[in-house]
Motif scaffolding. Structure first.
Motif, PDB file in Angstrom:
ATOM      1  N   LEU A   1     -42.789  38.469 -51.956  1.00 36.58           N
ATOM      2  CA  LEU A   1     -43.875  39.005 -51.127  1.00 36.58           C
ATOM      3  C   LEU A   1     -44.874  37.885 -50.837  1.00 36.58           C
ATOM      4  N   VAL A   2     -45.243  37.741 -49.566  1.00 37.04           N
ATOM      5  CA  VAL A   2     -46.313  36.817 -49.179  1.00 37.04           C
ATOM      6  C   VAL A   2     -47.630  37.580 -49.283  1.00 37.04           C
TER       7      VAL A   2
ATOM      8  N   ASP B   1     -44.117  34.987 -36.801  1.00 46.35           N
ATOM      9  CA  ASP B   1     -43.218  34.576 -37.893  1.00 46.35           C
ATOM     10  C   ASP B   1     -42.504  35.749 -38.548  1.00 46.35           C
ATOM     11  N   VAL B   2     -42.665  36.949 -37.990  1.00 46.09           N
ATOM     12  CA  VAL B   2     -41.990  38.119 -38.563  1.00 46.09           C
ATOM     13  C   VAL B   2     -40.474  37.941 -38.527  1.00 46.09           C
ATOM     14  N   ALA B   3     -39.947  37.367 -37.455  1.00 46.39           N
ATOM     15  CA  ALA B   3     -38.490  37.173 -37.350  1.00 46.39           C
ATOM     16  C   ALA B   3     -37.993  36.245 -38.455  1.00 46.39           C
ATOM     17  N   LEU B   4     -38.758  35.176 -38.700  1.00 50.92           N
ATOM     18  CA  LEU B   4     -38.371  34.211 -39.731  1.00 50.92           C
ATOM     19  C   LEU B   4     -38.399  34.883 -41.103  1.00 50.92           C
ATOM     20  N   ALA B   5     -39.426  35.673 -41.336  1.00 46.48           N
ATOM     21  CA  ALA B   5     -39.540  36.377 -42.629  1.00 46.48           C
ATOM     22  C   ALA B   5     -38.375  37.356 -42.791  1.00 46.48           C
ATOM     23  N   ALA B   6     -38.053  38.072 -41.735  1.00 45.87           N
ATOM     24  CA  ALA B   6     -36.949  39.046 -41.805  1.00 45.87           C
ATOM     25  C   ALA B   6     -35.628  38.337 -42.104  1.00 45.87           C
ATOM     26  N   GLU B   7     -35.431  37.222 -41.407  1.00 43.97           N
ATOM     27  CA  GLU B   7     -34.184  36.449 -41.585  1.00 43.97           C
ATOM     28  C   GLU B   7     -33.995  36.025 -43.038  1.00 43.97           C
ATOM     29  N   HIS B   8     -35.098  35.698 -43.708  1.00 35.78           N
ATOM     30  CA  HIS B   8     -35.005  35.204 -45.095  1.00 35.78           C
ATOM     31  C   HIS B   8     -35.354  36.272 -46.113  1.00 35.78           C
ATOM     32  N   ARG B   9     -35.401  37.529 -45.654  1.00 33.90           N
ATOM     33  CA  ARG B   9     -35.671  38.651 -46.566  1.00 33.90           C
ATOM     34  C   ARG B   9     -36.942  38.419 -47.375  1.00 33.90           C
ATOM     35  N   ILE B  10     -37.995  38.075 -46.639  1.00 38.74           N
ATOM     36  CA  ILE B  10     -39.312  37.835 -47.251  1.00 38.74           C
ATOM     37  C   ILE B  10     -40.256  38.934 -46.768  1.00 38.74           C
ATOM     38  N   ALA B  11     -40.906  39.611 -47.706  1.00 37.89           N
ATOM     39  CA  ALA B  11     -41.830  40.689 -47.331  1.00 37.89           C
ATOM     40  C   ALA B  11     -43.200  40.093 -46.993  1.00 37.89           C
ATOM     41  N   LEU B  12     -43.874  40.732 -46.060  1.00 36.24           N
ATOM     42  CA  LEU B  12     -45.188  40.238 -45.622  1.00 36.24           C
ATOM     43  C   LEU B  12     -46.265  41.267 -45.916  1.00 36.24           C
ATOM     44  N   THR B  13     -47.479  40.783 -46.088  1.00 36.95           N
ATOM     45  CA  THR B  13     -48.636  41.663 -46.257  1.00 36.95           C
ATOM     46  C   THR B  13     -49.199  41.998 -44.879  1.00 36.95           C
ATOM     47  N   VAL B  14     -49.504  43.274 -44.687  1.00 38.93           N
ATOM     48  CA  VAL B  14     -50.106  43.701 -43.414  1.00 38.93           C
ATOM     49  C   VAL B  14     -51.416  44.411 -43.722  1.00 38.93           C
TER      50      VAL B  14
ATOM     51  N   SER C   1     -38.866  41.100 -61.662  1.00 42.63           N
ATOM     52  CA  SER C   1     -37.856  41.504 -60.660  1.00 42.63           C
ATOM     53  C   SER C   1     -38.212  41.006 -59.275  1.00 42.63           C
ATOM     54  N   ARG C   2     -39.458  40.590 -59.094  1.00 43.99           N
ATOM     55  CA  ARG C   2     -39.926  40.129 -57.792  1.00 43.99           C
ATOM     56  C   ARG C   2     -40.863  38.941 -57.969  1.00 43.99           C
ATOM     57  N   LEU C   3     -41.118  38.279 -56.835  1.00 49.69           N
ATOM     58  CA  LEU C   3     -41.990  37.104 -56.837  1.00 49.69           C
ATOM     59  C   LEU C   3     -43.075  37.276 -55.782  1.00 49.69           C
ATOM     60  N   ALA C   4     -44.204  36.599 -55.993  1.00 50.40           N
ATOM     61  CA  ALA C   4     -45.282  36.607 -54.997  1.00 50.40           C
ATOM     62  C   ALA C   4     -45.728  35.179 -54.754  1.00 50.40           C
ATOM     63  N   VAL C   5     -45.996  34.894 -53.495  1.00 48.16           N
ATOM     64  CA  VAL C   5     -46.532  33.587 -53.114  1.00 48.16           C
ATOM     65  C   VAL C   5     -47.718  33.838 -52.199  1.00 48.16           C
ATOM     66  N   ALA C   6     -48.421  32.758 -51.832  1.00 49.48           N
ATOM     67  CA  ALA C   6     -49.609  32.927 -50.991  1.00 49.48           C
ATOM     68  C   ALA C   6     -49.243  32.906 -49.507  1.00 49.48           C
ATOM     69  N   PHE C   7     -48.346  32.010 -49.130  1.00 48.01           N
ATOM     70  CA  PHE C   7     -48.047  31.791 -47.706  1.00 48.01           C
ATOM     71  C   PHE C   7     -46.543  31.753 -47.462  1.00 48.01           C
ATOM     72  N   LEU C   8     -46.147  32.005 -46.235  1.00 42.84           N
ATOM     73  CA  LEU C   8     -44.727  32.074 -45.873  1.00 42.84           C
ATOM     74  C   LEU C   8     -44.000  30.780 -46.217  1.00 42.84           C
ATOM     75  N   ASP C   9     -44.643  29.647 -45.993  1.00 41.89           N
ATOM     76  CA  ASP C   9     -43.977  28.366 -46.310  1.00 41.89           C
ATOM     77  C   ASP C   9     -43.560  28.294 -47.773  1.00 41.89           C
TER      78      ASP C   9
ATOM     79  N   SER D   1     -50.048  36.073 -42.571  1.00 39.42           N
ATOM     80  CA  SER D   1     -48.968  35.353 -41.874  1.00 39.42           C
ATOM     81  C   SER D   1     -49.229  35.471 -40.378  1.00 39.42           C
ATOM     82  N   ARG D   2     -48.392  34.794 -39.596  1.00 37.82           N
ATOM     83  CA  ARG D   2     -48.540  34.878 -38.138  1.00 37.82           C
ATOM     84  C   ARG D   2     -47.589  35.954 -37.592  1.00 37.82           C
ATOM     85  N   PRO D   3     -48.024  36.724 -36.602  1.00 41.51           N
ATOM     86  CA  PRO D   3     -47.136  37.761 -36.052  1.00 41.51           C
ATOM     87  C   PRO D   3     -45.817  37.176 -35.538  1.00 41.51           C
TER      88      PRO D   3
END
Ligand SMILES: Cc1ncc(COP(=O)(O)O)c(CNc2conc2O)c1O
Length: 384
Positions: free
Chosen positions: A83-84, A92-105, A60-68, A88-90
């Motif tokens: 999910l990345v 790049d949060v806007a870019l991740a949000a725009e593309h509905r990509i979850a980030l690890t914090v 149901s979901r995918l995982a990758v290593a980096f935002l690219d 990631s870089r702080p």
């Protein structure tokens, strides 16, 4: 479909990917989601093709290593949650949000900077990484954990979607350190005011060995590709895995050497008798590494030793006899009763199976099979 103009290629059996995921689906407790790990071009198997097949089979979901890598999947039309797993870089949060990509914090200072930079209203989903003993990324103390949870709570677009950890030894027969990490994770989870919707800890080894301790999602990587997480636990796996990756080439030159004649750089190989030598168009720039000298390939259904040093783009093999130019050579896969597995190559290289398909470079085209028919060809050469 791409064309390619060199007779060396990888074949990806997407039916095997489908079956490996579908079998896990049936094996896992009801309600446990599958996150297909497709980082590093799906461990060299083709990111978008594997992602689509895994989703079809029940992931149901995918995982990758980096935002690219996540952005690349979006460009290729993959719409599922991603999910990345890495940092990631702080900014790049806007870019991740725009593309509905979850980030690890896993750092409050990172989150502080992200909250100061992100002025959007589009939600950004975070998974909090906890370091229970892998020693790579993750929070380790209660204060930092509470600080991150409070920061997310204070910033409306920030959503804590998940919390996770990663095991260092789930593929080890000895489960002592795995048990320590699992217990540590249970303890650290209590540092959160409440558990987010997704709690996940299992990689392939843990999903297949300890599915009763997987919470509500597993991150399925190596065994989706049909490979055991380690040789030691292969006999312990609950069902048969199907290898999806094979590597093939064709003879482009055949000659008879007289005793004393040499092969390749350094003239390190000397024919001992009259020998038939074939040349194949694959070398270390394709990830067929120089350390594979003295390993073997399959041709005419028989093993043929690699002789002389492996070059950048070509290598030479000693043939069982005169064979026509164009004869198919299998470097990973089956010919008749003979098989060369990824594990065989890894053993010869003194490495783990993960590394082998990842190392077969972009320069080797991938042909994708589904329902035993070619459904796509990807040739990355010339794509920059
Ligand atoms: C955080 C995380 N989750 C899940 C997986 C999937 O593990 P599996 O392929 O064993 O199922 C990996 C794989 N990461 C790596 C595998 O090899 N080196 C790595 O960093 C990972 O780093």
């Amino acid at each position: 479909m791409d064309e390619f103009h060199r007779d060396t290629w990888v074949e990806i059996d997407l039916d095997a990917i489908y079956d490996n995921v579908a079998n896990l689906r049936r094996f896992l407790p009801e309600g446990t989601q599958i996150m297909a790990v497709v980082k590093a071009n799906a461990y060299g198997h083709g990111d978008a093709q594997v992602a689509a097949t895994a989703l079809e089979a029940g992931a149901s979901r995918l995982a990758v290593a980096f935002l690219d890598e996540a952005l690349a999947l979006r460009k290729k039309g993959i719409d599922a949650p991603i999910l990345v797993l890495g940092a990631s870089r702080p900014e790049d949060v806007a870019l991740a949000a725009e593309h509905r990509i979850a980030l690890t914090v896993f750092r409050s200072d990172w989150l502080e900077e992200a909250s100061s930079l992100y002025n959007g209203s589009t939600p950004i989903h975070f998974h909090l990484k906890m370091d229970t003993g892998m020693g790579r990324l993750g929070v380790k103390d209660e204060e930092e954990t509470k600080r991150i949870a409070a920061l997310i709570d204070r910033h409306p677009p920030f959503v804590l979607e998940g919390v996770y950890t990663h095991f260092a030894t789930a593929d080890d027969v000895n489960t002592e350190y795995f048990s320590y990490q699992y217990a540590r994770f249970l303890h650290m989870l209590d540092w959160l005011p409440s558990r987010p919707p997704l709690v996940h800890c299992a990689n392939s080894a843990a999903a297949l060995r300890f599915s009763d301790r997987a919470f509500n999602m597993v991150r399925f990587g190596i065994s989706m590709y049909g490979l055991a997480p380690s040789p030691d636990i292969k006999p312990l796996l609950p069902y048969e895995l199907k290898e999806a990756f094979s590597l093939h080439s064709r003879l482009v030159h055949v000659k008879k050497l007289q005793p004393g004649e040499k092969v390749s750089y350094g003239a390190t190989y000397t024919a001992q008798t009259e020998e038939w030598i074939g040349t194949i168009p694959i070398g270390y720039a394709d990830g067929w590494l120089r350390r594979l000298q003295h390993f073997h390939v399959l041709v005419g259904g028989q093993r043929a030793p690699i002789v002389g040093r492996i070059c950048m783009d070509q290598c030479m093999i000693r043939l069982p006899g005169p064979l026509p130019v164009g004869t198919k050579v299998t470097l990973i896969g089956r010919q008749g009763d003979e098989v060369i597995s990824i594990d065989d190559v890894a053993r010869h290289l003194g490495t783990i199976n993960y590394e082998v398909p990842c190392t077969i470079s972009y320069r080797v085209p991938r042909i994708f099979f589904r329902n035993k028919r070619i459904m796509g060809v990807r040739n990355a050469v010339g794509r920059g």
